[in-house]
Structures are given as C-alpha cells and as structure tokens.
Design an enzyme around this catalytic site. Structure first.
Site, PDB file in Angstrom:
ATOM      1  N   GLY B  40      -3.715  -9.297   0.996  1.00 21.45           N
ATOM      2  CA  GLY B  40      -2.952  -8.547   0.611  1.00 21.45           C
ATOM      3  C   GLY B  40      -2.590  -7.482   1.581  1.00 21.45           C
ATOM      4  O   GLY B  40      -3.605  -6.873   2.411  1.00 21.45           O
ATOM      5  N   GLY B  42       0.409  -5.284   1.547  1.00 23.25           N
ATOM      6  CA  GLY B  42       1.550  -4.246   1.274  1.00 23.25           C
ATOM      7  C   GLY B  42       0.980  -2.684   1.900  1.00 23.25           C
ATOM      8  O   GLY B  42       0.125  -2.721   2.836  1.00 23.25           O
ATOM      9  N   ASN B  43       1.470  -1.543   1.197  1.00 21.04           N
ATOM     10  CA  ASN B  43       1.289  -0.493   2.077  1.00 21.04           C
ATOM     11  C   ASN B  43      -0.231   0.032   1.478  1.00 21.04           C
ATOM     12  O   ASN B  43      -0.930   0.448   2.095  1.00 21.04           O
ATOM     13  CB  ASN B  43       2.229   0.551   1.782  1.00 21.04           C
ATOM     14  CG  ASN B  43       2.354   0.981   0.284  1.00 21.04           C
ATOM     15  OD1 ASN B  43       1.861   0.282  -0.915  1.00 21.04           O
ATOM     16  ND2 ASN B  43       2.929   2.263   0.075  1.00 21.04           N
ATOM     17  N   TRP B  44      -0.564  -0.443   0.272  1.00 18.37           N
ATOM     18  CA  TRP B  44      -1.871  -0.289  -0.201  1.00 18.37           C
ATOM     19  C   TRP B  44      -2.833  -1.339   0.414  1.00 18.37           C
ATOM     20  O   TRP B  44      -4.014  -0.746   0.884  1.00 18.37           O
ATOM     21  CB  TRP B  44      -1.914  -0.067  -1.682  1.00 18.37           C
ATOM     22  CG  TRP B  44      -3.151   0.386  -2.268  1.00 18.37           C
ATOM     23  CD1 TRP B  44      -3.821  -0.001  -3.500  1.00 18.37           C
ATOM     24  CD2 TRP B  44      -4.105   1.460  -2.000  1.00 18.37           C
ATOM     25  NE1 TRP B  44      -4.962   0.440  -3.654  1.00 18.37           N
ATOM     26  CE2 TRP B  44      -5.293   1.463  -2.889  1.00 18.37           C
ATOM     27  CE3 TRP B  44      -3.977   2.367  -0.885  1.00 18.37           C
ATOM     28  CZ2 TRP B  44      -6.252   2.484  -2.667  1.00 18.37           C
ATOM     29  CZ3 TRP B  44      -5.193   3.350  -0.633  1.00 18.37           C
ATOM     30  CH2 TRP B  44      -6.135   3.316  -1.614  1.00 18.37           C
ATOM     31  N   PHE B 128       1.227 -11.770  -8.440  1.00 18.16           N
ATOM     32  CA  PHE B 128       0.726 -12.847  -7.614  1.00 18.16           C
ATOM     33  C   PHE B 128      -0.510 -13.239  -7.523  1.00 18.16           C
ATOM     34  O   PHE B 128      -1.145 -14.183  -6.900  1.00 18.16           O
ATOM     35  CB  PHE B 128       0.963 -12.177  -5.923  1.00 18.16           C
ATOM     36  CG  PHE B 128       2.468 -12.084  -5.648  1.00 18.16           C
ATOM     37  CD1 PHE B 128       3.416 -12.574  -6.468  1.00 18.16           C
ATOM     38  CD2 PHE B 128       2.876 -10.752  -4.969  1.00 18.16           C
ATOM     39  CE1 PHE B 128       5.004 -12.116  -6.183  1.00 18.16           C
ATOM     40  CE2 PHE B 128       3.916 -10.580  -4.605  1.00 18.16           C
ATOM     41  CZ  PHE B 128       5.140 -11.269  -5.402  1.00 18.16           C
ATOM     42  N   ALA B 184      -0.760   5.494  -1.332  1.00 21.42           N
ATOM     43  CA  ALA B 184      -1.144   4.844  -0.095  1.00 21.42           C
ATOM     44  C   ALA B 184      -0.631   5.505   0.990  1.00 21.42           C
ATOM     45  O   ALA B 184      -1.322   5.763   2.141  1.00 21.42           O
ATOM     46  CB  ALA B 184      -0.492   3.566  -0.082  1.00 21.42           C
ATOM     47  N   LYS B 244      -3.120   5.411 -17.658  1.00 19.34           N
ATOM     48  CA  LYS B 244      -2.556   6.343 -17.051  1.00 19.34           C
ATOM     49  C   LYS B 244      -1.013   6.335 -17.004  1.00 19.34           C
ATOM     50  O   LYS B 244      -0.371   7.238 -17.296  1.00 19.34           O
ATOM     51  CB  LYS B 244      -3.043   6.703 -15.915  1.00 19.34           C
ATOM     52  CG  LYS B 244      -2.863   5.335 -14.864  1.00 19.34           C
ATOM     53  CD  LYS B 244      -2.999   5.867 -13.326  1.00 19.34           C
ATOM     54  CE  LYS B 244      -2.376   4.608 -12.774  1.00 19.34           C
ATOM     55  NZ  LYS B 244      -2.656   4.874 -11.180  1.00 19.34           N
TER      56      LYS B 244
END
Lengths: 401, 401
Positions: B40, B42-44, B128, B184, B244
């Site tokens: 992965g 992405g930004n995180w 995904f 992130a 949450k």
C-alpha cells in the site's frame, strides 16, 4: 469464537438488564419535603440554581418549591443585584438574557439563605470558600447535607485535601460533589449536556424518605437537557476536576507549537492515565471507572482540552515564549488559569513524596512552565522506551491501570 | 485516610516500578535479520513505510535495510509512480513534499514485493484488501507474519470479523494490527504522535531471535516522533477503530445543531462506553484498558471527533437536513464517510442479535441517519432515567463497565 457463540454466552446476563421505566423518575418522596439553598451566584452558580429551582417546582412531594440563592451583594446602576434578580428574574451581571424561575429567590444574607436548608449547594469561587464556610459554622441545621460544585482539591505540605472533605471538616455535614463537562453558558441555554454527582451515604443516614440519597440527588439535578449520573466516588470526580487543568496546559503547548490533533489527543490519553494513577495512589478508594466513564472524568477532560483558559494561556506561552504568569496578565483580564497553580502544587507534593518519576506528563508541564525546559522536549520526557512482557503487572500499575 | 498514609501504603509497590533504561531499545537482535515489506502506498501507507524504513536502516542487527513497498501502478505525466518514488524519493501523488528514505523501494509487482518478506505490513483501502490477499495466496513465506494498518472489521450476517482475522484465514499467517490517533500528514511531517500495535504471539512462535514478538514490533515502528505501545489485544484496537466513526457522526450532529462542546464531549463519553460494551459482548477476550488507555482507543476517538470526514458529513446533515448519502456526494469528492456504512452494519447486526436497546447511541445515530428520526431527539434516546443502587451490578454491566 464466532460472534454468534459470543452472543449466546452473554444473552443470559443481558436478559437481566434493567429497562427504562417511565415511572422511575416519580417514585421518590420525602416525609418532609427538603429545603434547598444555593450558595453562589456567578454564571455557574446561577445556572445550577436555575436547574435546581426548575426541579423543586415540579416535585412538591420531594422538595420545597422555593430555592434561596445567596448573592454577594453589589450595586448595579444603583440597584442591589439581589433585588434585580428577584424582580427581573435574570442575573443581569453574571448570566444575562437567561430567564430564571420565579421560585428562585436571591438573598444577600448568607445565614438567612442557609439556616433552614436540608441541602446546601456550594458554587462559589474556590478562594472564597474558606471565608463563607467560616461564617456558616454553627448557623446551619446539623442534619443538613451539602453538594460542592467547586472543582478539585487543595494540595498542602500535609497532602491532598478534597474541597468536599474541607466542608465536612468545617461544618460537620456530609458533602458530595457535582462535576462534569459543563460550560455554564451552554447549560444555561439548555443545550444538552451531562454531569456527574458523587455522594457518599453517611453512617448517620436517617432512612428512605427522611434523608438525601442518590435518588433524591438525581431528582434534584437531572433535567431533560442536563443528564445526571449519581455515583459514590467523590474523590474520583474531585481529582479529575483538578488535574484536567494540568493536562489542558500540555494540550495548549502542543497546539501552540503547531503539532496538530494527533499530539493533542496523545496528551489527553497520557493525562487520563496519570489522573487515574494519581487517584489510585493517593485515594485508593476512588474507582478507575469514574475517570474513563463519567462526565466528570473523560468528558470534562475533553471539553477542557477543547478550549478554555488553560489551553489559551499555554498556547500563547508556546507562541510567544512568555511566562505563564505574564500571559495570564496579558490575555485573561484578571482571571486566572487554574492549571498554573495546580501543576505547581502537584509538583511540590509529588516531589515531597518522591513520586515525580511516576507522573512524567505532570512533571513535564511543571518543568516547562516553571523551569524553562523547552516545550519541544515534551515527547522525550514522556517517552516509554522499555518493553518487557515479564514485567507486565508492574508496568500496568505504573501506567495507572 | 491522610494522603501520607496512602502514600506509605503504596510506596512498596511503586518502588518496584520499572525505570527507563536507555539501553533497552538496542538489545533485540535476530539470527537472520527480518525482511519487511509494505503493501500500500496511499498517504498513510507511504507514511508507515517511511517510519519502517527509517528503523530498518538504523537496526541492521534486526532488520534487512531495504523495505519494499507495493505501489498500485499508475502514470503521473507519463512516468510510472513507482519509478518517480525510486528516483525522486517522494510519493508525489499521495504524500507530496515529504522526503522518503532511499532504502524504501517502490515496487509495482505485488508478488515480488512480498514473496520474501518476514513481516508484511498491510496498508491499503479496505475495499481492495480481498483482491490483494487473493493474489498473494500461496505466494508468500509460510513463516511470514503480518500487521494490518486497516482499521476496523466487517459485519456480515454471521457476525463481526476482524480484518486481521480475515488475513490470517486467507493467508494462514498470524496478523496483528496498528491503530492510533494518527492523521497521516502530521505523522509524515514528524509531528509527535502515538500509536498502538497489537499482536498476539502465535502458538507456533519460533523463539527469541527467530520470530516476531512485541519487542521486534516496537523496534520496527517506534520513532522519536511516533511513540508505539505494543499490546496483545488485536480485537480491542480493531473494534475501537471501526466504531469511533459512528461516534464521530453523533458528534457531528450535535455540532451542526450548535449545541457546543458539552454535548460533543457527552457523545464521546457515551460512545466510549458503548464501544467498551460492544467489545466485551462480542469479543470477551478484548480488554477494557485498551479502550480507555491506548492511543487506538480514547485518543483516536478524540482525534476522529475533532474533525475528519465523519464529523464534517454529520455536521452538514444537521445544517442542511440532507441525507448522509447526499452530503457525502456534495462535499467529499468521491470519498466516503466510513461511519455511514459502519453504523448501518452495526445496526443490522445488533438487530439480528436482539441487542439494539443496549447501544442507545449507536442506535440513535442509525435512526437519525436512515430512519428520519429528528436529531433533536438524540438526548432523550440515550437518557438514563432509572437509578437503583440495588441493581448496581446489572447497571454496571449495561454501561459496559
């Protein structure tokens, strides 16, 4: 284990759960309806008096309708404040534009206000409590009970004393506490909020219908817009109410440094852990649940760290490099940020008792505020580097769990 | 009891407290340094890969220096993203302006990225995961271990399944989770934050220096700006990470109604209680402490309720009266507010299991979002009117304590 199995496991217990009953709020009565008085008429004092008077009016079987509220006498454009409150039914100075029930009677005479009261609600600034209580000594019903809305405790060389214990010591009457995530203007406008009332049933409890108990206190304070939970743990809510202000300073520091939401949440998490540990160390009768489950615990911590004086002062300290004392003068118009006092008192107490290492956040806030330690050192001051699963019990204790 | 007595009572226990030791971060070694891969980007995903690569570079005795990161291949101005990352050492699309360590190698081939890994870190969008895991089946080391940075669980007709359990089920490897108050961009900029890693040591643990354990995971993820606590409770942090978002919708409602900080704090308090109860009911092995003491618990709840997509969507719903679905389209540019999905799934599960009454906040959020119940009814939907000290144990259970 599949979730369905888990469910079966617990369904027996759950089937016993209490269900809400609409009648449950109306079964409490008193042989002689209780007289309630409020000492204090600032914005929070007046707000609580409004709440109480709304309830006494609706419940004649339990309370005398009239609620007296002691007002520190002052003149507003040549008219005494108490007189204005009793004619206009607004506290024009401290809670303007909020209508008060007409059974709430302002009274500038402290003794007249409290001498016949069965329940005395204290809601004055901390620094006036000593003088007020001294005047009341010997002038009230010996059977009276009290609830303190003052938050926190005093720390002296001999240790930590709860304000409610101080009232009990000075007046000889049982005293509980009310604390929660309660910004006064929002409660006054009847925006929904919650609070916690803590009261320990004393040994000389006179019996159902003859004395104050948890159900009576719920009837006295609960409103549709002000949800009350009543518990035993006076120490827990008092400790949380005082120490949250130290945590709020830490939040203000990381906010002022521009570190963002992650850091502010981390400070609150670490702070909650140290509050729990402080409670368990010095008031072992307090309950862990109070801190993480009650409005006076985690919710008040969150509200206080969302804004308010302590966060504002600490944020400004971070941005300007000025001292807390200086910032207080610059931006608070003569008011004080209680966290600055509490963090010093707590430090002195922890130092004299040899426990500073067990409270790294409280200590870091103190060192930053009073010892010129740079704020950017805060993370390293509270960093836990060691991990050792064989020491888990000790670590759990250390973390306040 | 005087505070000094209390102190003496506890001093014996405290004297055993572990003290920080500077050497404790450098004693862990591996017979064959572990190969780490990240799935992965992405930004995180890229942020966590940066954290991990910084640590593998510093600790050759424990990790192979090179970290491979699987990148879903796409072209940026005609150049493959992986190639840009490997030459410019920035993820220009998902984490611009953040320098990445040069030992972090982007790789568009999923199997090549993971086939030799001893530790696989999953950090892809939830939707995904199934397809990715299916491709990896039979292509990885059977001795590999995994950590999922995906938050939450899936709720189906058969119950609640943790995403980490899904990975274990599909790939046959032990899988833990990483979750915390971690926006992130703030972590990427190395602003201080905290996180929680949860990992259950499996029955086939191969021994110290031969397999992943809590100390290895601390070494892999802990940075001076990213404080890690490692625990066992995978279920607890996964449940907190999913629920949450439902609480955040409730916060958005009261914020949009203009009810202020007291109400938002009350929602978080009630929400924390229901999260704890949900965990204890359906995952009795999860620990209460995880929810109120870990970054993945109370701190992530606070951060999520301070802002983010779920709060924004719910606030807009309150202000405009539009549906959640409509607001999502209007303001999220094709992204989704996970709480809208989770609150429906949780409702369906609680309804099928007969437990909706035990979760009045989750149910209120569902009813408001999908059944046109007016938001102003929220306080009365979660009001506890009854108090009966003789039923304290049952009530405590009901409150999730």
């Amino acid at each position: 284990m599949a979730a369905t199995d888990r469910l079966n496991q617990t369904s027996d217990i759950l089937s016993q759960s209490m269900k809400k009953t609409d009648s449950s709020m109306s079964v409490v009565t008193a042989e002689n309806p209780y007289k309630v008085s409020v000492v204090g008429s600032g914005n929070w004092g007046t707000t609580i008096a409004k709440v109480v008077a709304e309830n006494t009016k609706e419940k004649p079987e339990l309370f005398q309708e009239r609620v007296d509220m002691w007002v520190f006498e002052e003149q507003i454009d040549g008219t005494p404040l108490a007189q204005i409150i009793n004619t206009k039914h607004q506290n024009v100075k401290y809670l303007p534009n909020i209508d008060l029930p007409d059974n709430l009677v302002a009274n500038p005479d402290l003794i007249a206000t409290t001498k016949d009261a069965d329940v005395i609600v204290f809601n004055v600034p901390h620094q006036f409590l000593g003088r007020i209580v001294a005047q009341m000594k010997g002038q009230i019903k010996p059977t009276a009970r009290a609830v303190s809305c003052l938050k926190g405790f005093e720390v002296g060389p001999k240790g930590v004393q709860l304000l409610s214990d101080y009232v009990t010591q000075e007046l000889g009457i049982e005293c509980g506490a009310l604390s929660g995530a309660n910004l006064a203007p929002e409660v006054a406008k009847e925006h929904w909020s919650e609070t916690t009332v803590a009261y320990h049933i004393p040994d000389d409890f006179k019996g159902d219908g003859k004395d104050i108990d948890h159900r009576v206190l719920k009837q006295l304070f609960h409103r549709p817009y002000f949800h009350v939970n009543v518990i035993d743990d006076v120490a827990g809510i008092s400790i949380a109410g005082a120490l949250k202000n130290v945590v709020a300073l830490g939040c203000g520091f990381v906010t002022g440094l521009g570190w963002g939401n992650n850091a502010a949440a981390a400070i609150q998490r670490v702070g909650l852990g140290e509050i729990i540990k402080f409670g368990r160390m010095f008031f072992p009768e307090s309950k862990v649940e109070t801190y993480y489950q009650e409005s006076a615990g985690v919710a008040d911590l969150i509200t206080t760290c969302s804004g308010g004086r302590n966060v504002r002062v600490a944020t400004e300290m971070a941005k300007t490099g000025k001292s807390g004392e200086q910032v207080e003068k610059d931006i608070l118009n003569g008011q004080s940020a209680q966290g600055l006092v509490t963090c010093k008192e707590v430090h002195q107490w922890l130092e004299s008792s040899g426990n500073t290492e067990d409270f790294p956040l409280f200590e870091a806030v103190y060192q930053i505020t009073y010892e010129n330690v740079p704020m950017k050192e805060l993370p390293s001051m509270i960093e836990e580097l060691d991990i050792d699963s064989t020491s888990k019990c000790v670590l759990s204790y250390k973390m306040g769990l």
